[in-house]
Design a protein around this motif. Structure first.
Motif, mmCIF file in Angstrom:
data_model
loop_
_atom_site.group_PDB
_atom_site.id
_atom_site.type_symbol
_atom_site.label_atom_id
_atom_site.label_comp_id
_atom_site.label_asym_id
_atom_site.label_seq_id
_atom_site.Cartn_x
_atom_site.Cartn_y
_atom_site.Cartn_z
ATOM 1 N N VAL A 39 171.623 116.595 9.891
ATOM 2 C CA VAL A 39 170.980 115.332 9.802
ATOM 3 C C VAL A 39 172.340 114.355 9.326
ATOM 4 O O VAL A 39 172.372 113.318 10.260
ATOM 5 N N GLU A 40 172.982 114.617 8.594
ATOM 6 C CA GLU A 40 174.123 113.517 8.002
ATOM 7 C C GLU A 40 175.099 113.447 9.101
ATOM 8 O O GLU A 40 175.664 112.617 9.274
ATOM 9 N N ASP A 41 175.412 114.648 9.705
ATOM 10 C CA ASP A 41 176.629 114.468 10.903
ATOM 11 C C ASP A 41 176.112 114.380 12.298
ATOM 12 O O ASP A 41 176.786 114.475 13.129
ATOM 13 N N VAL A 42 174.599 114.511 12.430
ATOM 14 C CA VAL A 42 173.985 114.152 13.769
ATOM 15 C C VAL A 42 174.496 115.394 14.593
ATOM 16 O O VAL A 42 174.867 115.362 15.542
ATOM 17 N N GLN A 43 174.468 116.635 14.117
ATOM 18 C CA GLN A 43 174.798 117.690 14.895
ATOM 19 C C GLN A 43 173.645 118.066 15.755
ATOM 20 O O GLN A 43 172.263 118.083 15.486
ATOM 21 N N LEU B 4 166.466 109.410 9.385
ATOM 22 C CA LEU B 4 166.683 110.008 8.118
ATOM 23 C C LEU B 4 168.063 109.664 7.759
ATOM 24 O O LEU B 4 168.442 109.481 6.456
ATOM 25 N N ARG B 5 169.188 109.812 8.594
ATOM 26 C CA ARG B 5 170.603 109.649 8.271
ATOM 27 C C ARG B 5 170.701 108.274 7.852
ATOM 28 O O ARG B 5 171.316 107.827 6.820
ATOM 29 N N TYR B 6 170.228 107.174 8.367
ATOM 30 C CA TYR B 6 170.594 105.994 8.218
ATOM 31 C C TYR B 6 169.871 105.590 6.802
ATOM 32 O O TYR B 6 170.521 104.650 6.183
ATOM 33 N N ASN B 7 168.713 106.006 6.725
ATOM 34 C CA ASN B 7 167.907 105.665 5.626
ATOM 35 C C ASN B 7 168.169 106.580 4.393
ATOM 36 O O ASN B 7 167.486 106.447 3.347
ATOM 37 N N SER B 8 169.190 107.481 4.433
ATOM 38 C CA SER B 8 169.444 108.536 3.145
ATOM 39 C C SER B 8 169.875 107.575 1.787
ATOM 40 O O SER B 8 169.726 108.203 0.901
ATOM 41 N N LYS B 9 170.423 106.342 2.170
ATOM 42 C CA LYS B 9 170.997 105.842 0.868
ATOM 43 C C LYS B 9 169.645 105.095 0.066
ATOM 44 O O LYS B 9 170.101 104.870 -1.172
ATOM 45 N N ILE B 10 168.662 104.697 0.757
ATOM 46 C CA ILE B 10 167.708 104.116 0.174
ATOM 47 C C ILE B 10 166.398 104.909 -0.310
ATOM 48 O O ILE B 10 165.385 104.459 -0.802
ATOM 49 N N THR B 11 166.385 105.999 0.058
ATOM 50 C CA THR B 11 165.266 107.126 0.257
ATOM 51 C C THR B 11 165.579 108.547 -0.266
ATOM 52 O O THR B 11 166.942 108.730 -0.323
#
Length: 898
Positions: free
Chosen positions: A389-393, A887-894
């Protein structure tokens, strides 16, 4: 060796060992579990029993776990275990089960966990043999209970109770040959009708009438049968055997001879219970048959193999065997040959471990960080999920053999999650993320959204982000959607998506404005369906929906709300459009058009050379001491900075560079033209960078930026000899394209509430009108706050009327708002924190400056997805692709990602 390696390849635990020496009768391996300690083991070519026992009993890693568990705080309750879904027939499953992953799926990995000691046991394809052996060796009471209460035994007892009394068992006879083993007291053979003893290699147990395999008179299986099914007889056999009697008589008549350890370094703790005799000359007789310190029995141990020694303790000395399993391991062990030898059965075992030091153990453990090796399967799944998810693999990476081998090696045999497990986890994480995001947005009073469309590989995606300001004026951002739309999208498609996304998060009434680019579809959609009140209405009449929408393209089943939130065109893109179109057209059509074209063409040749050739890039670095920047397409500021970097070189460096790259050099006129070009239009590039910001960029910065840009360009026009006409056309383009912004009351109020500008940017004759408008807004936001606080609660009679002293009408009235605005406008502090002293002005600031001047955030959302939209990444469905990006974009606020 090939035969041995092939045999080891089929062993489940081969990955725990590394082959070191394959010469000779035995194979030497190194245990990977004991790293960083070098632990060398020896085993027969075609046997893994020694290595298996090492894993079960001798592994320092396993012992460190037990030592840590006893020294640390009490562990929490063990996780509940569950049976696999398929029908199970063996009663041994009462003592075993599987764990569940966070999604609730039972992890049937072929390694069920014992409910008593939480140890994993290998059970490939549901085979229960190892589970039975585990109970037999480690949980004797449960094993005996299992044998007594098994369905087979119950059926036998019920059958014996219901049926007629069975006849006496047939007599059993010993074979005619001479027998040495006392185990034959409990076994024998039947006779045929002619009276001949049927010596068929399957003697019958005299107690349970069960046949046992004994090929060529071998009695091993007969002893095992007694040990597993007739414990009393087995113990009696050991106690009263002639061999044991002779040993006891001998021990009573004489003291046991002292035993000594062999001189070589020993690693197995089983040597605490074994040793060798000495000959009269004092030499230790290392003949491969060590003597048990308890019963003085010799045990075969060829080449130092300790398997038979462990089996001897397990079968004959249960207490010592259990004690050996429970003992703690010490990471750094002294050489065993230096330990004092035992003089008899009363001094065995503990003397070896007592010679270890705690300091060496701590020093050894400090050198390694084994955290990665003790990750649970659920934690490993979370790490792999976060990696994708974080690296959009692409999700196909889960099925790539190399990736699976890498993870299994790093995690010591744990398995990589499957595609279906990833999708299930993705759905759960997305639902959690969306729930948390909706809860956050419910508490927000004002927000803005940005929208854009991204087309790639014959696909189109509609993206939307939202942004709001916290009470501390910190900007927060979240992605709302990145959904697939038809490639031939229209304004109707845009309207439907905006309405659908806003309603799914319940933010329709909270959106202050939606920021988009200047595309025709967006402009057309907002022009026809915007709910702004400042549009002029000449007459009022009802119209058919099809006549309002674009050219009647939609059918009668298109039911949507007519209204969209106010539309805000991206100021950054509008200014970029002015620079790349209006300014470029004015330059190309002017008197310097040819000079501009030739100079930019030579710059492009340098960019192309340095980008396509490694030698050219190295020449650029050696001559200019910097790397070349290749401009981005349709981004004027990128081209400007690339030209400015070239013009920062001296004439000699520029000439040397063009010669090294093999391109035509700049003429003096071209170099002078580019130098003046970069100097005159530097304010345009700076303004573009300012408007492209996100965290500290507000709508209130747009008007002062444009006014300052116009002033600086007009100042440049008085000193330039080549670009005076170009500057005039650029200023006219700013006035024309930003007319809506200059006239917007929202933009003017947003600027007035910024302490950096207040009303200083306005002419004197216009300040009073904007000040009055600001006072009105402060009164309105204060009233809105009061209504929100009292909404749903009871209202007192005195609070209903607003007359007389002490009433709410006087307290929060226009007079106090005017006083607060006056004090704010008289201040000189340019820091945003000063707004905390003016709560009403601060609320107006949040309301109007929530809007961004650029749609760059949604473009950042699209850039995150560039890795996944590839032929391999296309295995993701459109829905799952969207969920990965959000999920990747919103990982900092959720907290959806662990």
């Amino acid at each position: 060796m090939e035969r041995s390696r092939t045999a080891f390849d089929h062993w489940l635990h081969k990955h725990h060992f590394t082959f070191r020496d394959t010469r000779g009768r035995n194979i030497t391996v190194q245990c990977n579990l004991c790293l960083p300690k070098i632990n060398i083991l020896s085993t027969a070519r075609d046997s893994t029993s020694n290595l298996k026992k090492h894993l079960e009993c001798h592994s320092p890693c396993q012992k460190r776990k037990r030592e840590h568990s006893e020294m640390s705080e009490p562990e929490p309750e063990p996780e509940p275990l569950f049976l696999p879904s398929k029908r199970l027939k063996s009663v041994v499953w009462e003592y075993f089960g599987y764990l569940k992953d966070p999604e609730g799926t039972i992890l049937v990995d072929g390694y069920p966990v014992c409910r008593m000691c939480q140890k994993k046991v290998s059970a490939p394809a549901g085979n229960t043999s190892n589970m039975m052996h585990h109970l037999r060796d480690n949980h004797h009471k449960e094993f005996a209970k299992l044998n007594c209460h098994s369905p087979c035994q119950k059926r036998k007892r019920e059958h014996s109770e219901m049926s007629e009394p069975e006849p006496e068992p047939e007599p059993l006879f010993l074979p005619s040959k001479r027998l040495k083993s006392v185990v034959w007291e409990y076994f024998g053979y039947l006779k045929d009708p002619e009276g001949t003893i049927l010596v068929d290699g399957y003697p019958v147990c005299r107690m349970c009438q069960k046949k046992v395999s004994a090929p060529a008179g071998n009695t091993s299986n007969m002893m095992h049968h007694l040990r597993d099914h007739h414990h009393k007889e087995f113990a009696k056999l050991n106690c009263h055997s002639p061999c044991q009697k002779r040993k006891r008589e001998h021990s009573e008549m004489s003291e046991p001879e002292p035993l000594f350890l062999p001189p070589k370094r020993l690693k197995s703790v089983v040597w605490e219970y074994f040793g060798y005799l000495k000959d009269p000359e004092g030499t230790i007789l290392v003949d491969g048959y060590p003597v048990c310190r308890i019963c003085q029995k010799k045990v075969s141990a060829p080449a130092g193999n300790t398997s038979n020694m462990m089996h001897h303790l397990r079968d004959h000395h249960h207490k010592e065997f259990a004690k050996l399993n429970r003992k703690h391991s010490v990471a750094c062990r002294k050489r065993i040959r230096d330990a004092p030898s035992s003089d008899g059965p009363s001094n065995y075992g503990p003397s070896i471990l007592e010679n270890q030091t705690e300091e060496s153990s701590e020093a050894k453990d400090a050198k390694a960080d084994p955290t990665i090796y003790y990750q649970t399967q659920s934690r490993l799944n979370a790490l792999v999920f976060n990696f994708i998810v974080e690296d959009v693999q692409p999700i196909s990476i889960l099925e790539q053999p190399g990736f699976r081998k890498l993870i299994e090696a790093l995690s010591r045999g744990k398995k990589v999650m499957s595609r279906s497990a990833f999708v299930t986890r993705l759905d759960v994480a997305f639902d959690k993320m969306k729930g948390e995001l909706k809860a956050k947005l419910d508490k927000v009073q004002t927000l803005c959204t940005t929208a854009d469309i991204w087309s790639v590989q014959d696909r189109s995606y509609f993206g939307m982000t939202c942004h709001w300001l916290e009470d501390n004026l910190e900007r927060k951002s979240a992605a709302l959607a990145c959904t697939r739309i038809p490639i031939s999208y229209t304004c109707e498609t845009i309207i439907a998506k905006i309405q659908e996304i806003h309603s799914s998060y319940n933010i329709e009434s909270k959106v202050q404005a939606t920021v988009t680019d200047n595309g025709n579809n967006f402009v057309k959609a907002f022009k026809e369906f915007s709910s702004e009140d400042d549009q002029e209405v000449e007459d009022s009449r009802f119209e058919d929906l099809g006549s309002i929408l674009c050219d009647g393209e939609m059918g009668g089943d298109f039911f949507l709300s007519y209204f969209l939130p106010p539309h805000q065109r991206s100021a950054a893109q509008t200014l970029n459009l002015i620079a790349s179109k209006d300014l470029a057209d004015a330059v190309s059509k002017g008197q310097t058009g040819k000079l501009h074209s030739s100079a930019i063409a030579k710059c492009a040749a340098i960019w192309h050379k340095s980008h396509s050739s490694v030698e050219a890039a190295e020449a650029m670095e050696s001559i200019a001491k910097m790397t070349i920047t290749v401009p981005c397409l349709n981004k004027w500021s990128s081209e400007y900075y690339a030209v400015n970097k070239l013009m920062s070189l001296t004439d000699s460096q520029l000439n040397e560079l063009t010669e090294a790259l093999g391109v035509t050099g700049f003429t003096p006129d071209e170099a002078a033209y580019l130098t003046e070009y970069t100097d005159v239009f530097k304010p345009v590039a700076f303004a573009l960078d300012l408007l492209h910001g996100e965290e500290k960029c507000f709508l209130g910065i747009v008007i002062p930026t444009l006014l300052t840009l116009k002033r600086k360009l007009e100042e440049k026009a008085a000193n330039t000899r080549l670009f005076s006409k170009v500057i005039e056309n650029t200023v006219e383009a700013i006035d024309s394209r930003f007319k809506q912004v200059f006239d917007s009351s929202d933009a003017r109020l947003a600027t007035a509430t910024m302490p950096q500008f207040r009303l200083w940017w306005l002419p004197e004759d216009e300040r009073e009108a904007l000040r009055a408008q600001l006072i009105t807004e402060v009164v309105q936001v204060d009233q809105g706050t009061e209504e929100t606080e009292t909404n749903g609660g009871s209202v007192h009679e005195d609070e209903f009327f607003s007359y007389g002293p002490g009433s709410s009408g006087n307290k929060n009235g226009k007079r106090e708002a005017a006083e607060e605005v006056w004090l704010y406008l008289q201040g000189t502090n340019k820091d945003l924190k000063c707004l905390n002293e003016f709560p009403g002005v601060k609320k107006v600031f949040i309301k109007f400056n929530t809007t961004l001047p650029s749609s760059a955030p949604v473009q950042q959302l699209f850039s995150n997805g560039a890795n996944a939209v590839t032929p391999k990444g296309n295995h993701l469905s459109d829905e799952h692709f969207e969920r990965v990006l959000l999920l990747r974009y919103n990982s900092k606020i959720t907290t959806a990602l662990e």
